[in-house]
Design an enzyme around this catalytic site. Structure first.
Site, PDB file in Angstrom:
ATOM      1  N   TYR A 187      96.379  51.417  49.604  1.00 32.74           N
ATOM      2  CA  TYR A 187      95.002  51.040  49.949  1.00 32.74           C
ATOM      3  C   TYR A 187      94.892  50.156  51.190  1.00 32.74           C
ATOM      4  O   TYR A 187      93.793  49.960  51.714  1.00 32.74           O
ATOM      5  CB  TYR A 187      94.302  50.344  48.765  1.00 32.74           C
ATOM      6  CG  TYR A 187      94.313  51.118  47.470  1.00 32.74           C
ATOM      7  CD1 TYR A 187      94.508  52.504  47.455  1.00 32.74           C
ATOM      8  CD2 TYR A 187      94.120  50.481  46.254  1.00 32.74           C
ATOM      9  CE1 TYR A 187      94.528  53.206  46.260  1.00 32.74           C
ATOM     10  CE2 TYR A 187      94.127  51.184  45.054  1.00 32.74           C
ATOM     11  CZ  TYR A 187      94.342  52.550  45.065  1.00 32.74           C
ATOM     12  OH  TYR A 187      94.362  53.229  43.879  1.00 32.74           O
ATOM     13  N   HIS A 242     102.448  55.639  41.649  1.00 29.83           N
ATOM     14  CA  HIS A 242     101.078  56.068  41.963  1.00 29.83           C
ATOM     15  C   HIS A 242     100.845  57.546  41.634  1.00 29.83           C
ATOM     16  O   HIS A 242      99.824  57.910  41.042  1.00 29.83           O
ATOM     17  CB  HIS A 242     100.801  55.799  43.452  1.00 29.83           C
ATOM     18  CG  HIS A 242      99.352  55.651  43.800  1.00 29.83           C
ATOM     19  ND1 HIS A 242      98.909  54.801  44.793  1.00 29.83           N
ATOM     20  CD2 HIS A 242      98.240  56.233  43.319  1.00 29.83           C
ATOM     21  CE1 HIS A 242      97.584  54.882  44.891  1.00 29.83           C
ATOM     22  NE2 HIS A 242      97.161  55.746  44.005  1.00 29.83           N
ATOM     23  N   ASP A 262      93.070  46.072  40.050  1.00 31.75           N
ATOM     24  CA  ASP A 262      93.910  47.249  40.273  1.00 31.75           C
ATOM     25  C   ASP A 262      93.969  47.562  41.760  1.00 31.75           C
ATOM     26  O   ASP A 262      92.955  47.855  42.388  1.00 31.75           O
ATOM     27  CB  ASP A 262      93.322  48.446  39.516  1.00 31.75           C
ATOM     28  CG  ASP A 262      94.189  49.676  39.686  1.00 31.75           C
ATOM     29  OD1 ASP A 262      95.139  49.830  38.898  1.00 31.75           O
ATOM     30  OD2 ASP A 262      93.947  50.464  40.623  1.00 31.75           O
ATOM     31  N   PHE A 265      80.470  46.992  44.794  1.00 26.62           N
ATOM     32  CA  PHE A 265      80.410  45.949  45.821  1.00 26.62           C
ATOM     33  C   PHE A 265      79.090  45.203  45.705  1.00 26.62           C
ATOM     34  O   PHE A 265      78.761  44.375  46.545  1.00 26.62           O
ATOM     35  CB  PHE A 265      80.568  46.558  47.226  1.00 26.62           C
ATOM     36  CG  PHE A 265      81.927  47.147  47.439  1.00 26.62           C
ATOM     37  CD1 PHE A 265      83.027  46.328  47.654  1.00 26.62           C
ATOM     38  CD2 PHE A 265      82.125  48.521  47.389  1.00 26.62           C
ATOM     39  CE1 PHE A 265      84.296  46.865  47.817  1.00 26.62           C
ATOM     40  CE2 PHE A 265      83.389  49.066  47.546  1.00 26.62           C
ATOM     41  CZ  PHE A 265      84.477  48.238  47.769  1.00 26.62           C
ATOM     42  N   LYS A 321     100.847  49.676  43.008  1.00 31.61           N
ATOM     43  CA  LYS A 321     101.417  51.014  42.804  1.00 31.61           C
ATOM     44  C   LYS A 321     102.431  51.370  43.887  1.00 31.61           C
ATOM     45  O   LYS A 321     102.205  51.106  45.072  1.00 31.61           O
ATOM     46  CB  LYS A 321     100.289  52.069  42.783  1.00 31.61           C
ATOM     47  CG  LYS A 321      99.131  51.718  41.858  1.00 31.61           C
ATOM     48  CD  LYS A 321      98.123  52.828  41.714  1.00 31.61           C
ATOM     49  CE  LYS A 321      96.891  52.359  40.944  1.00 31.61           C
ATOM     50  NZ  LYS A 321      95.872  51.711  41.816  1.00 31.61           N
TER      51      LYS A 321
END
Ligand code: WDT
Length: 323
Positions: free
Chosen positions: A55, A117, A50, A272, A84
């Site tokens: 971003y 979005h 996603d 992460f 998005k």
């Protein structure tokens, strides 16, 4: 069963993997970490990613996916990639250009899912959040139905296999569903959804319309200082959740994820940390009893981590309605 085999049918005939991997990167994390995490996620079994134009990470995510295609781990058609439409591209004549930027950045021929979005349009330009000299957000009014028609054209052009929405309230979803001449229904509404904001009304509504609810902040958000109130309670520290994790010999994160899959929600998660990314796959290895699902339903407290405060004062702000 793993994430490769567990896919959910969308209302347009395509399928979406039930577990997805988020790709936003907090400001303090170097972008290389996203490349590393995405590759580990693919090696671990994640097939759904996603992302978003906003971003500024699609180049790195695309690079990670490509390297896993080149080394033979996956094929493009095994991967489900979501992006998005950003709010400064809501004018119908701009919609396709945002998607084309995404495709160019990620070096993809198509996205599997393209979603609006936020249901809030902003004035076009270089800035993601344009403001005037007084710091007021430069909103604009673009009819969501006009934006949706441009989304439909992106699907017809083959640039997006499926189209959907995000952060829409019921009224805004209904505006699309009731549009005269609607060609494609949204396949999903991606909203904040977790044990403290379980969205049971939105979920029932979506189910009644054959729309998939995709959850973000499934584990209670990254608690990023710039958009999450630091005084909000930490979801994964919840005592009832922690007790249930002990009972099932799982982690609180796995219980929070499993809860969503069992109620038919497509869940996004992120880490992460290699050990935790691998741990996510355990979600397919256990089952929550229905009485425990009810206990977890009882944790709801209508707590929103992402209040979309960057859009404060926008006339189309979705979170003013009950749901
Ligand atoms: C700065 C920029 C603050 C996080 C954007 C808040 C935040 C959208 C995600 C997102 C925003 C926002 N995310 O995926 O983690 O509220 O628009 O998609 S935001």
């Amino acid at each position: 069963m793993n994430s490769v085999s567990l896919r959910v049918a969308l209302n347009d005939g395509h399928f979406i993997p039930a577990l997805g991997f988020g790709t936003t990167v907090p400001h303090e994390v170097p972008k290389d970490e996203v490349i590393k995490a995405t590759k580990i996620a693919i090696d671990t079994g994640f097939r759904h990613f996603d992302s978003a134009y906003l971003y500024e990470i699609e180049e790195e995510v695309g690079q990670a996916i490509r390297s896993k295609i080149e080394d033979g781990t996956v094929k493009r058609e095994d991967i489900f990639y979501t992006s998005k439409l950003w709010s400064t591209f809501h004018r119908p004549e701009l919609v396709r250009s945002c998607l084309e930027k995404t495709l160019k950045n990620a070096q993809l021929d198509y996205v599997d899912l393209y979603i609006i979005h936020f249901p809030m349009a902003l004035q076009p330009g270089d800035k993601s959040f344009p403001r005037d000299e007084h710091g007021n957000l430069l909103a604009e009014s673009v009819d969501l139905c006009d934006t949706w028609e441009a989304m439909e054209k992106c699907k017809d052009a083959g640039l997006a296999k499926s189209i959907g929405v995000s952060n829409f309230n019921r009224r805004q979803l209904e505006m699309i569903l009731n549009k005269p001449g609607l060609k494609y229904k949204p396949v999903c509404n991606q909203v904040e959804c977790h044990l403290y904001l379980n969205q049971s009304k939105m979920l029932d509504y979506c189910k009644s319309k054959d729309i998939i609810l995709v959850s973000y902040c499934t584990l209670g958000s990254s608690r990023d200082k710039i958009w999450v109130d630091q005084k909000s309670p930490v979801l994964l520290d919840d005592p009832v959740l922690c007790a249930m994790a002990k009972k099932y010999k799982q982690t609180p994160a796995l219980i929070a994820l499993r809860y969503q899959l069992q109620r038919g929600v497509v869940a996004l998660t992120r880490s992460f940390n290699e050990k935790r990314i691998k741990e996510f796959m355990q979600v397919f290895e256990f089952h929550l009893a229905s009485e425990d699902m009810k206990v977890l339903d009882g944790l709801n407290r209508n707590l929103r981590y992402n209040t979309a405060n960057y859009f404060e004062g926008h006339p189309d702000h979705p979170f003013t309605d009950e749901y």
